[in-house]
Scaffold this active site. Structure first.
Site, PDB file in Angstrom:
ATOM      1  N   HIS A  28      61.290  -1.498   8.745  1.00 46.96           N
ATOM      2  CA  HIS A  28      61.152  -1.342   7.287  1.00 46.96           C
ATOM      3  C   HIS A  28      59.760  -0.864   6.853  1.00 46.96           C
ATOM      4  CE1 HIS A  28      59.430  -5.376   7.086  1.00 46.96           C
ATOM      5  NE2 HIS A  28      60.565  -6.002   7.202  1.00 46.96           N
ATOM      6  N   HIS A  82      65.318 -18.382   9.425  1.00 44.32           N
ATOM      7  CA  HIS A  82      64.950 -17.258   8.565  1.00 44.32           C
ATOM      8  C   HIS A  82      66.151 -16.326   8.469  1.00 44.32           C
ATOM      9  CE1 HIS A  82      62.836 -14.087   6.691  1.00 44.32           C
ATOM     10  NE2 HIS A  82      62.350 -13.469   7.739  1.00 44.32           N
ATOM     11  N   GLU A  84      66.367 -13.150   7.265  1.00 48.31           N
ATOM     12  CA  GLU A  84      66.262 -11.688   7.309  1.00 48.31           C
ATOM     13  C   GLU A  84      67.163 -11.175   8.441  1.00 48.31           C
ATOM     14  OE1 GLU A  84      62.249 -10.148   7.136  1.00 48.31           O
ATOM     15  OE2 GLU A  84      62.987  -8.142   6.626  1.00 48.31           O
ATOM     16  N   ASP A  86      67.131  -9.248  10.887  1.00 49.60           N
ATOM     17  CA  ASP A  86      66.786  -9.158  12.314  1.00 49.60           C
ATOM     18  C   ASP A  86      67.032 -10.487  13.022  1.00 49.60           C
ATOM     19  OD1 ASP A  86      64.665  -9.843  10.575  1.00 49.60           O
ATOM     20  OD2 ASP A  86      63.156  -9.476  12.108  1.00 49.60           O
ATOM     21  N   HIS A 148      57.679 -15.493   5.537  1.00 56.03           N
ATOM     22  CA  HIS A 148      57.308 -14.605   4.441  1.00 56.03           C
ATOM     23  C   HIS A 148      58.440 -14.402   3.435  1.00 56.03           C
ATOM     24  CE1 HIS A 148      59.270 -10.701   5.934  1.00 56.03           C
ATOM     25  NE2 HIS A 148      59.603 -11.608   6.830  1.00 56.03           N
ATOM     26  N   ASP A 167      59.163 -15.983  12.000  1.00 55.24           N
ATOM     27  CA  ASP A 167      58.287 -14.805  12.040  1.00 55.24           C
ATOM     28  C   ASP A 167      56.806 -15.158  12.275  1.00 55.24           C
ATOM     29  OD1 ASP A 167      60.199 -12.843  11.687  1.00 55.24           O
ATOM     30  OD2 ASP A 167      59.908 -12.664   9.533  1.00 55.24           O
ATOM     31  N   TYR A 195      50.783  -7.245  13.095  1.00 52.79           N
ATOM     32  CA  TYR A 195      51.893  -7.986  12.492  1.00 52.79           C
ATOM     33  C   TYR A 195      51.405  -8.764  11.270  1.00 52.79           C
ATOM     34  CZ  TYR A 195      56.135 -10.776  12.349  1.00 52.79           C
ATOM     35  OH  TYR A 195      57.303 -11.376  11.949  1.00 52.79           O
ATOM     36  N   HIS A 228      59.506 -13.178  17.201  1.00 54.17           N
ATOM     37  CA  HIS A 228      59.201 -11.845  17.750  1.00 54.17           C
ATOM     38  C   HIS A 228      58.075 -11.983  18.777  1.00 54.17           C
ATOM     39  CE1 HIS A 228      61.504  -9.726  14.650  1.00 54.17           C
ATOM     40  NE2 HIS A 228      60.866 -10.406  13.718  1.00 54.17           N
TER      41      HIS A 228
HETATM   42 FE1  FEO Z   1      61.242 -11.585   8.349  1.00 58.06          FE
HETATM   43 FE2  FEO Z   1      61.601 -11.014  11.692  1.00 58.06          FE
HETATM   44  O1  FEO Z   1      62.136 -11.069   9.893  1.00 58.06           O
END
Ligand code: FEO
Length: 406
Positions: A28, A82, A84, A86, A148, A167, A195, A228
């Protein structure tokens, strides 16, 4: 056992069952030049629990890794730290295959997952500070709102002193190695900084608060397992320390000069600004936006003390790469910078003024400028650029304490 993707032991009864995305280059708007991983974790206990899932196209890789340890149908709980995509993209399909007794998320996570996938998942809310008994071990939950996303939360496994941090403390880095102690230090710090700069920078005050909250809660963390990049099983205090420093926004002598150019005029002005910054004691980093990515500029801004931006005027406005950069940087809310604006033009000359206005909207003080040059900068314009760079360096020196101003 069938050959395939394998789970990786992280601690006694805890396995990494995520996926490696070697090919992603745009996340993104963030240039993920080294790919990424989507980390999911399996906790083997009386109630087997999956902590987070992976991006939808990687679901089979996750199931293959889970199956190397346990029959996925034996998973009792799924915890979503989370929502999101991903980390939740495959959640509906994974839940349909697993058939868990319960799916759990923060109160805001319940809303976010419903917003993504509708009410069919029947996600239950856990409370901030609440816990979940897995039989032989338990999980504790800590909300980390706006780190976040509003839904974000940590899950803690006290019996292993292990924090699943979603994250936070992650990095976009695809690798065969699963642990930070197997990866070179410079690469860890570089990708963790990138990051932080591109994802967490706007939330720095909350990061500082969260680090305090973790300390107050007395969470002993031997293993830090983000969503991640690598798991920190040795000295997780290192990345916690990096975060404390980045969240503090302490400026250094670094000065970022970002520009684009049509016929070399604004490029020449950028070199003159850099000359003034350097002669004033700053350390300029010059970034031509025709070949630098916005997310690399954001990374350089982490810990920088100045940002100078140059744009030629195109059709009475900003050059597109500079408009893109300013929009991106504005959203990241960098602090403790001094600024400068410059740019060449032919007849109308709006760009340098527009850059200056954008810096003002970011509450970045500009000690000089904006500097404009018609067509090709002559010696006057070059001198003004050098002087602006030097004025910025002097203002930085006052702000950073590099110069004794007493
Ligand atoms: Fe906020 Fe790795 O997604």
């Amino acid at each position: 056992m069938k050959d395939g993707f394998r789970a990786v032991p992280v601690a006694d009864g805890v396995f990494w069952v995520g996926a490696v995305d070697w090919g992603i280059r745009d996340f993104h708007g963030y240039a993920t030049s080294r790919g990424t991983t989507y980390n999911a974790y399996l906790v083997i206990a009386d109630k087997i629990t999956l902590v987070d899932t992976v991006k939808a196209p990687f679901m089979e890789e996750m199931f293959s890794r889970i199956s190397s340890v346990v029959d996925p149908g034996k998973i009792s709980y799924i915890v979503s730290n989370h929502s999101e995509m991903d980390h939740s993209g495959c959640l509906p399909a994974a839940a349909a295959r697993i058939g868990p007794e319960r799916i759990l998320a923060s109160a805001m996570g319940v809303k976010a997952l419903e917003g993504h996938f509708g009410p069919g998942l029947r996600v239950e809310a856990v409370s901030d500070g609440g816990s979940l008994d897995l039989g032989s071990v338990r999980l504790g939950f800590m909300e980390t709102r706006m780190l976040h996303w509003p839904d974000s939360m940590f899950t803690y496994l006290p019996e292993r002193r292990l924090l699943f941090s979603q994250d936070a403390f992650g990095m976009h880095l695809a690798s065969s190695e699963r642990f930070s102690d197997e990866i070179q230090d410079w690469l860890l710090e570089r990708e963790a900084a990138k990051y932080y700069a591109n994802i967490l920078l706007p939330f720095s005050p909350l990061v500082s608060k969260l680090l305090g909250k973790v300390r107050e809660a007395g969470l002993a963390v031997d293993i830090l397992a983000p969503d991640h990049g690598p798991v920190w099983r040795k000295d997780p205090g290192r990345i916690l320390g990096w975060y404390a420093g980045w969240a503090g926004h302490a400026p250094s002598a670094k000065a970022v000069v970002a520009y684009d150019t049509m016929w070399g005029s604004t490029a020449g002005m950028a070199r003159a600004v850099a000359e003034g910054l350097g002669s004033g004691g700053a350390a300029p980093v010059v970034m031509p936006m025709g070949s630098c990515h916005r997310s690399d500029v954001a990374t350089e801004l982490l810990g920088a003390g100045a940002l100078a931006v140059g744009s030629p005027t195109l059709n009475n406005g900003l050059f597109p790469t500079i408009a893109d950069l300013l929009c991106y940087v504005q959203g990241l809310k960098p602090r403790n910078l001094v600024g400068g604006a410059f740019g060449s033009f032919g007849w109308s000359g709006e760009s340098a003024v527009l850059v200056d206005k954008a810096l003002e909207e970011m509450m970045i003080p500009r000690p000089a400028g904006p500097v404009k040059a018609r067509y090709v900068p002559g010696s006057d314009a070059i001198e003004q650029c050098v002087a602006m760079g030097r004025a910025m360096a002097e203002s930085m020196a006052v702000k950073t304490g590099l110069r004794d101003n007493s």
